[in-house]
Design an enzyme around this catalytic site. Structure first.
Site, short mmCIF file in Angstrom:
data_model
loop_
_atom_site.label_atom_id
_atom_site.label_comp_id
_atom_site.label_asym_id
_atom_site.label_seq_id
_atom_site.Cartn_x
_atom_site.Cartn_y
_atom_site.Cartn_z
CE LYS A 41 -3.25 -2.42 2.98
NZ LYS A 41 -3.41 -2.75 4.42
N GLY A 42 2.12 1.09 0.40
CA GLY A 42 2.98 2.25 0.60
C GLY A 42 3.19 3.12 -0.63
CD GLU A 97 7.97 -0.82 -3.00
OE1 GLU A 97 7.30 0.01 -2.35
OE2 GLU A 97 8.07 -2.00 -2.68
CG ASP A 98 6.54 2.83 0.43
OD1 ASP A 98 6.96 1.80 -0.13
OD2 ASP A 98 6.00 2.82 1.54
CG ASP A 101 14.44 -1.40 5.37
OD1 ASP A 101 15.62 -1.06 5.55
OD2 ASP A 101 13.70 -1.69 6.33
CE LYS A 129 14.81 3.17 7.04
NZ LYS A 129 13.98 2.51 8.09
CG PHE A 150 9.75 3.06 12.84
CD1 PHE A 150 9.83 1.78 12.31
CD2 PHE A 150 8.50 3.62 13.02
CE1 PHE A 150 8.68 1.07 11.98
CE2 PHE A 150 7.35 2.92 12.70
CZ PHE A 150 7.43 1.65 12.18
CG ASP A 157 2.13 0.77 7.92
OD1 ASP A 157 3.10 0.48 7.21
OD2 ASP A 157 1.63 -0.02 8.74
NE ARG A 163 -0.72 1.70 4.88
CZ ARG A 163 0.33 0.88 4.73
NH1 ARG A 163 1.39 1.29 4.07
NH2 ARG A 163 0.31 -0.33 5.22
C1 PRP Z 1 7.31 -1.87 2.62
C2 PRP Z 1 7.61 -0.98 1.43
C3 PRP Z 1 8.29 -1.91 0.47
C4 PRP Z 1 9.02 -2.86 1.40
C5 PRP Z 1 10.46 -2.48 1.45
O1 PRP Z 1 6.16 -2.56 2.35
O2 PRP Z 1 6.43 -0.45 0.87
O3 PRP Z 1 7.39 -2.61 -0.34
O4 PRP Z 1 8.43 -2.72 2.69
O5 PRP Z 1 11.16 -3.29 2.36
P1 PRP Z 1 12.32 -4.27 1.95
O6 PRP Z 1 13.23 -3.55 1.01
O7 PRP Z 1 12.98 -4.57 3.28
O8 PRP Z 1 11.73 -5.49 1.33
P2 PRP Z 1 5.33 -3.40 3.44
O9 PRP Z 1 5.61 -4.86 3.23
O10 PRP Z 1 5.57 -2.83 4.78
O11 PRP Z 1 3.84 -3.18 2.98
P3 PRP Z 1 3.01 -1.79 2.83
O12 PRP Z 1 3.58 -1.05 1.64
O13 PRP Z 1 1.61 -2.26 2.61
O14 PRP Z 1 3.21 -1.02 4.12
#
Ligand code: PRP
Length: 180
Positions: A41-42, A97-98, A101, A129, A150, A157, A163
């Site tokens: 959703k991000g 993507e948002d 990580d 990041k 964080f 979120d 969000r």
């Molecule tokens: C978050 C973000 C990326 C992912 C990045 O999504 O939107 O998709 O984590 O992290 P990574 O590089 O460690 O894989 P999340 O799974 O939290 O779902 P969301 O977007 O619905 O919050």
């Protein structure tokens, strides 16, 4: 809001950089149609603002790949919870993507989408990041490199909340530490 430790990226800062990213994308793709793939959703807020300023023709579709659930640390488990509705075969795909990580989500997504034979496959992330990276990801467009804190807001979120906040903030540590 009490949860805000400090604002990392203001609404003005975000919007100004998003316009620059949209200009770079538009220059690179020209008149080619771009199939924007928003990772829910991000990625939703970023997709909306980015797409508004792209001058190339665009379509968009949505995919949900969950790696975190409601936890604040990556589990390393990646699964598709919602797949695309349209075929991407022969299309110029840009993943929106948002945040990147660990890179585990995009590593999985790249392999998965590549196997569907797009004409090209690139990545546009608002935030990068690098501190937690476990897999190298070839990122084509990056809005901001961010510290290992964080971060919440503008798609990101805390327990599914915040969000919709138009800026990115660092959350006070006692909010998330008491959940671990
Ligand atoms: C978050 C973000 C990326 C992912 C990045 O999504 O939107 O998709 O984590 O992290 P990574 O590089 O460690 O894989 P999340 O799974 O939290 O779902 P969301 O977007 O619905 O919050």
């Amino acid at each position: 809001m009490d949860i805000v430790e400090h604002i990392l990226l203001s609404e003005e800062t975000l919007q100004s950089r998003i316009r620059e990213l949209a200009a770079a994308v538009s220059r690179d793709y020209g008149d080619e149609t771009i199939a924007l793939i928003c990772i829910l959703k991000g990625g939703l807020m970023f997709l909306c603002d980015l797409a508004k300023h792209i001058t190339s023709p665009v379509t968009y579709d949505f995919m949900s790949v969950s790696s975190y659930g409601d936890a604040t640390q990556s589990s390393g488990v990646v699964r598709i919870t919602k797949d695309l509705e349209e075929s991407i075969e022969g299309k110029h795909v840009l993943i929106v993507e948002d945040i990147i990580d660990t890179g585990l989500t995009l590593s999985y997504l790249l392999k998965n989408l590549e196997s569907r034979n797009p004409a090209s496959l690139k990545i546009c992330t608002l935030l990068d990041k690098p501190a937690n990276r476990q897999v190298e990801i070839p990122v084509d467009y990056v809005g901001f490199e961010v510290p290992n804190e964080f971060l919440v807001g503008y798609g990101l979120d805390f327990k599914q909340l915040y969000r919709n906040i138009p800026y990115v903030f660092v959350a006070k540590s006692h909010y998330y530490q008491k959940d671990n």
